[in-house]
Design an enzyme around this catalytic site. Structure first.
Site, PDB file in Angstrom:
ATOM      1  N   THR A 133       4.058   7.245  -5.260  1.00  0.00           N
ATOM      2  CA  THR A 133       3.107   8.104  -5.974  1.00  0.00           C
ATOM      3  C   THR A 133       3.816   9.240  -6.702  1.00  0.00           C
ATOM      4  O   THR A 133       4.899   9.677  -6.294  1.00  0.00           O
ATOM      5  CB  THR A 133       2.104   8.689  -4.953  1.00  0.00           C
ATOM      6  OG1 THR A 133       1.348   9.717  -5.578  1.00  0.00           O
ATOM      7  CG2 THR A 133       2.817   9.323  -3.758  1.00  0.00           C
ATOM      8  N   TYR A 159       0.247  13.887   3.225  1.00  0.00           N
ATOM      9  CA  TYR A 159       0.320  12.550   2.582  1.00  0.00           C
ATOM     10  C   TYR A 159       1.558  12.459   1.692  1.00  0.00           C
ATOM     11  O   TYR A 159       2.353  11.515   1.802  1.00  0.00           O
ATOM     12  CB  TYR A 159      -0.943  12.294   1.750  1.00  0.00           C
ATOM     13  CG  TYR A 159      -0.780  11.189   0.726  1.00  0.00           C
ATOM     14  CD1 TYR A 159      -0.670   9.861   1.126  1.00  0.00           C
ATOM     15  CD2 TYR A 159      -0.712  11.470  -0.652  1.00  0.00           C
ATOM     16  CE1 TYR A 159      -0.508   8.837   0.183  1.00  0.00           C
ATOM     17  CE2 TYR A 159      -0.556  10.456  -1.586  1.00  0.00           C
ATOM     18  CZ  TYR A 159      -0.450   9.142  -1.172  1.00  0.00           C
ATOM     19  OH  TYR A 159      -0.281   8.141  -2.094  1.00  0.00           O
TER      20      TYR A 159
END
Ligand code: NAD
Ligand code: DAU
Length: 354
Positions: A133, A159
């Protein structure tokens, strides 16, 4: 030959598997734990398709992964499986560390052992592709250039930190053991089968239910949005022509503040499913901000374009219209995934905010 996909019952993974089998006859072995975010219904179109072999299981289960690799002898592993929602990582980070870090470690070790057993063309062809990501790069100031592949890592949420750790593991397995890896760092995806805890499907679901549309803080946080099938085509390009050991940033060249995203969805719903009591805009509700909320992400996707010839095919205007239309046409899917667990999540995340 086969592909071994992890997390292929989630949002992006299921889009990838569906897309792959539409374009290729190469079978897919799909290992997914079916957490709250994984859903076999996403793969219903493949129920009777012998090219899709689904296994419910955990990437942390080394014996299972070893067995599947030895049995199916894939030419590539494409690793989607992760805990993926930032807000959940703030409420309960432990599962993020387990799946995203320990799970990736387990998979890398299983892949290394399997790869060491290969010979000839199988050995030369093998790839481990890690899906990551843009959040690993941290937050940008309004005038900063977008994230390039050599940006430093500054993850800000549990995360993002767990994904950053997994990227570092993948990189180390290449540098230390020579495992033939590639990594892609992608911006925010949207499209069919998007779980309604994330901004776009949540806003559509809440609007249709006449519930508040929660905007964290001032709504001026900026994300870059990519239609999910464009992410799938980028992964196919990397699998086909990506260079071993390389990182590719993938993005939609489409930065937008959250409030503009929400207003676009409202406009589409006002057109496609008008509410007799008035525009859905009345439901906009500013709520307490996400702790540590990253202000801006943007992706410089020039490397993948220059080296592999990939560019997104979809523009936001058409992609978001298709997404709203898909949600309207698939209300049964939305109802099935918004189970008791989902309602508990809404209470714990939004209860104190609203
Ligand atoms: P998702 O949460 O929709 O799906 C994750 C899938 O992984 C689910 O099917 C879940 O059951 C499975 N899973 C979770 N833990 C597992 C475990 N221990 N073993 C096996 N399976 C497990 O996530 P997504 O949005 O589809 O994201 C997929 C990947 O892409 C993730 O690695 C995420 O970090 C990355 N990514 C997502 C986006 C985005 O906008 N959604 C953008 C860039 C990168
Ligand atoms: O950038 C890539 C990342 O995009 C992926 O790595 C993650 O897996 C994915 O979930 C996504 O993370 P975000 O945190 O950007 O996505 P989310 O949809 O949760 O939020 C998008 C923006 O909208 C963010 O700035 C927070 C805001 N938001 C979100 C929700 C759920 C709201 O304002 N209200 C909300 O209710």
């Amino acid at each position: 030959m086969a592909l071994f996909v992890t997390g292929g019952a989630g949002f992006i993974g299921s889009n990838f598997v569906l897309d792959w089998l539409e374009q290729s006859d190469e079978p897919v072995v799909n290992l997914d734990k079916l957490t709250y975010a994984g859903n076999r219904e996403n793969l219903a179109a493949l129920a009777a398709d012998p090219r899709h072999f689904f296994v419910q299981g955990d990437i942390c289960d080394r014996a299972l992964v070893d067995h599947l690799l030895a049995t199916h002898r894939p030419r590539a592993i494409i690793h989607f499986a992760a805990e993926s929602h930032v807000d959940r990582s703030i409420h309960g980070p432990a599962e993020f560390m387990r799946t995203n870090i320990d799970g990736t470690f387990t998979l890398l070790e299983a892949a290394r052992s399997y790869w060491n057993s290969l010979k000839g063309v199988e050995l030369r062809q093998f790839r481990f592709h890690h899906i990551s990501t843009d959040e690993v790069y941290g937050s940008l100031q309004p005038d900063d250039p977008p994230f390039a592949e050599n940006n430093s890592y500054q993850p800000n949420s549990p995360y993002a930190a767990s994904k950053a750790a997994s990227d570092h593991l993948v990189r180390a397995w290449y540098h230390t053991y020579g495992l033939p890896i590639t990594i892609s760092n992608c911006s925010n995806n949207y499209g069919p089968y998007h779980f309604p805890e994330k901004l776009i499907p949540l806003i559509i679901a809440n609007a249709l239910a006449g519930k508040p549309l929660p905007i964290y803080g001032d709504g001026q946080q900026v994300r870059d949005w990519l239609y999910v099938t464009d992410h799938c085509s980028a992964i196919r390009c990397i699998l086909e022509a990506g260079q071993v050991g390389e990182v590719y940033n993938v993005g939609g060249w489409n930065e937008m503040p959250n409030i503009d995203i929400v207003n676009t969805i409202i406009k589409l719903l006002d057109e496609l499913r008008p509410d007799p009591t008035g525009s859905y805009a009345r439901l906009i509700t500013h709520v307490t901000d996400r702790p540590g909320h990253d202000r801006r992400y943007a992706i410089d996707a020039r490397k993948i374009e220059r080296e592999l010839g990939w560019r997104p095919a979809e523009i936001f205007e058409t992609g978001i219209r298709k997404t709203v239309q898909w949600n309207l046409a698939n209300q049964a899917w939305v109802e099935h995934v918004t189970s008791g667990e989902y309602r508990q999540w809404l209470d714990s995340n939004y209860g104190a905010r609203l």
